[in-house]
Design a protein around this motif. Structure first.
Motif, PDB file in Angstrom:
ATOM      1  N   ALA A  64     -17.536  20.092 -41.259  1.00 37.46           N
ATOM      2  CA  ALA A  64     -18.359  18.896 -41.061  1.00 37.46           C
ATOM      3  C   ALA A  64     -19.360  19.018 -39.915  1.00 37.46           C
ATOM      4  CB  ALA A  64     -17.451  17.683 -40.855  1.00 37.46           C
ATOM      5  N   PRO A  65     -18.973  19.466 -38.723  1.00 39.64           N
ATOM      6  CA  PRO A  65     -19.963  19.491 -37.630  1.00 39.64           C
ATOM      7  C   PRO A  65     -21.158  20.386 -37.934  1.00 39.64           C
ATOM      8  CG  PRO A  65     -17.728  19.755 -36.789  1.00 39.64           C
ATOM      9  CD  PRO A  65     -17.659  19.885 -38.268  1.00 39.64           C
ATOM     10  N   SER A  66     -20.914  21.598 -38.412  1.00 38.82           N
ATOM     11  CA  SER A  66     -22.016  22.524 -38.642  1.00 38.82           C
ATOM     12  C   SER A  66     -22.892  22.084 -39.804  1.00 38.82           C
ATOM     13  CB  SER A  66     -21.476  23.932 -38.895  1.00 38.82           C
ATOM     14  OG  SER A  66     -20.585  23.926 -39.997  1.00 38.82           O
ATOM     15  N   GLU A  67     -22.329  21.383 -40.780  1.00 40.63           N
ATOM     16  CA  GLU A  67     -23.136  20.924 -41.896  1.00 40.63           C
ATOM     17  C   GLU A  67     -23.951  19.691 -41.518  1.00 40.63           C
ATOM     18  OE1 GLU A  67     -20.522  20.284 -45.160  1.00 40.63           O
ATOM     19  OE2 GLU A  67     -20.507  22.392 -45.779  1.00 40.63           O
ATOM     20  N   PRO A  70     -26.506  21.350 -38.031  1.00 46.60           N
ATOM     21  CA  PRO A  70     -26.470  22.810 -37.872  1.00 46.60           C
ATOM     22  C   PRO A  70     -27.206  23.266 -36.619  1.00 46.60           C
ATOM     23  CG  PRO A  70     -27.970  22.171 -39.640  1.00 46.60           C
ATOM     24  CD  PRO A  70     -27.239  20.936 -39.243  1.00 46.60           C
ATOM     25  N   ARG A  71     -26.684  24.300 -36.024  1.00 44.75           N
ATOM     26  CA  ARG A  71     -27.287  24.885 -34.833  1.00 44.75           C
ATOM     27  C   ARG A  71     -27.676  26.332 -35.119  1.00 44.75           C
ATOM     28  NH1 ARG A  71     -22.656  22.719 -30.548  1.00 44.75           N
ATOM     29  NH2 ARG A  71     -23.094  20.479 -30.813  1.00 44.75           N
ATOM     30  N   ALA A  72     -28.379  26.924 -34.195  1.00 42.03           N
ATOM     31  CA  ALA A  72     -28.859  28.291 -34.389  1.00 42.03           C
ATOM     32  C   ALA A  72     -27.690  29.268 -34.398  1.00 42.03           C
ATOM     33  CB  ALA A  72     -29.854  28.652 -33.293  1.00 42.03           C
ATOM     34  N   LEU A  73     -27.763  30.242 -35.297  1.00 44.31           N
ATOM     35  CA  LEU A  73     -26.764  31.291 -35.354  1.00 44.31           C
ATOM     36  C   LEU A  73     -27.124  32.378 -34.341  1.00 44.31           C
ATOM     37  CD1 LEU A  73     -24.334  32.675 -36.850  1.00 44.31           C
ATOM     38  CD2 LEU A  73     -26.081  33.827 -38.243  1.00 44.31           C
ATOM     39  N   THR A  74     -26.131  32.813 -33.579  1.00 45.74           N
ATOM     40  CA  THR A  74     -26.330  33.919 -32.643  1.00 45.74           C
ATOM     41  C   THR A  74     -25.309  35.009 -32.934  1.00 45.74           C
ATOM     42  OG1 THR A  74     -24.932  32.814 -31.002  1.00 45.74           O
ATOM     43  CG2 THR A  74     -27.316  32.496 -30.810  1.00 45.74           C
ATOM     44  N   ASP A 120     -21.877  30.088 -34.492  1.00 41.89           N
ATOM     45  CA  ASP A 120     -22.732  29.138 -35.205  1.00 41.89           C
ATOM     46  C   ASP A 120     -23.044  27.906 -34.376  1.00 41.89           C
ATOM     47  OD1 ASP A 120     -20.356  27.752 -35.215  1.00 41.89           O
ATOM     48  OD2 ASP A 120     -20.330  27.353 -37.370  1.00 41.89           O
ATOM     49  N   GLY A 121     -22.748  27.969 -33.091  1.00 38.78           N
ATOM     50  CA  GLY A 121     -22.982  26.823 -32.221  1.00 38.78           C
ATOM     51  C   GLY A 121     -21.777  25.928 -32.070  1.00 38.78           C
TER      52      GLY A 121
END
Length: 225
Positions: A64-67, A70-74, A120-121
């Motif tokens: 749920a949080p990433s969807e 979404p934050r930048a992938l590192t 993924d943040g």
């Protein structure tokens, strides 16, 4: 009336009695066998004990949080050389994978521990690929315990390339079946390399993109044995 000069019939001969020293030897033999049996049972119980009591791992990850935001992938990478030292003839390097008593004689290619960390943040995942035949679960837990808090790794995974010309890290390929082929110093070096590369990869995180490509492959013919 009995004749007083007649001799009494001699009793039937019985089985010969063992000398006292033989009875003592039997008792001592039985005692030694009993002690060895106890030691064997105790050893078995010790080997198959719970070596990590209370350890648990929860892999329930919420998307749920990433969807929702979404934050930048590192992504970060690091590697460390784990080629064994062959300079000491008193400490042979036993090679794993085929049979016992295979001592390394030279280095054909260097061995590496390669680490990748993805973030993924919200969660941070690390993986180390070892040029090795394999690594036990106890060793993986030891790596996880040693990871510094600053690395902020939520989960770390260790895998091996299953290479049959690398040092024994599982104890199955020593000079003979009753002796382990694991060198404790080399095992420690591998564990230290896992921790170091994961830590370095976490410190080297950079923005990244992921590209996916799928090649449809019919399953027929993929498995033929």
């Amino acid at each position: 009336m009995q004749n007083p000069t007649a001799s009494e019939p001699s009793p039937a001969p019985g089985p010969p009695r063992r000398p006292a020293r033989w009875r003592r030897c039997l008792r001592w033999t039985a005692a030694v066998v009993f002690v060895l049996l106890l030691a064997f049972v105790g050893r078995c119980l010790w080997v198959f004990r719970d070596r990590n009591p209370g350890y648990a791992l929860n892999l329930a990850l919420s998307r749920a949080p990433s969807e929702a935001a979404p934050r930048a992938l590192t992504v970060g990478f690091a590697r460390a050389k784990i080629t064994p030292d062959l300079s000491d003839p008193q400490r042979p390097v036993w090679l794993a994978g085929f049979s016992q008593n295979r001592a390394a004689t030279a280095v054909h290619d260097d061995l590496w521990a390669l680490a990748c960390v993805l973030d993924d943040g919200y969660r941070r995942f690390g993986i180390v690929a070892l040029d090795a035949i394999g690594l036990f679960h106890d060793d993986v837990l030891e790596v996880r315990r040693r990871l510094p808090a600053a690395a902020r790794l939520d989960y770390a995974l260790i895998c091996a390339t299953h290479n049959h010309s690398t040092p024994d890290l599982m104890g199955l390929w020593g000079p003979h079946p009753l002796r382990s082929g694991v060198d404790p110093r080399y095992r420690e070096r591998v564990l230290t390399a896992c921790v170091a590369t994961l830590t370095e990869a976490a410190a080297q995180l950079r923005p990244a993109l992921i590209h996916y490509h799928e090649i449809p492959t019919p399953p027929a013919g993929l498995l033929t044995d």
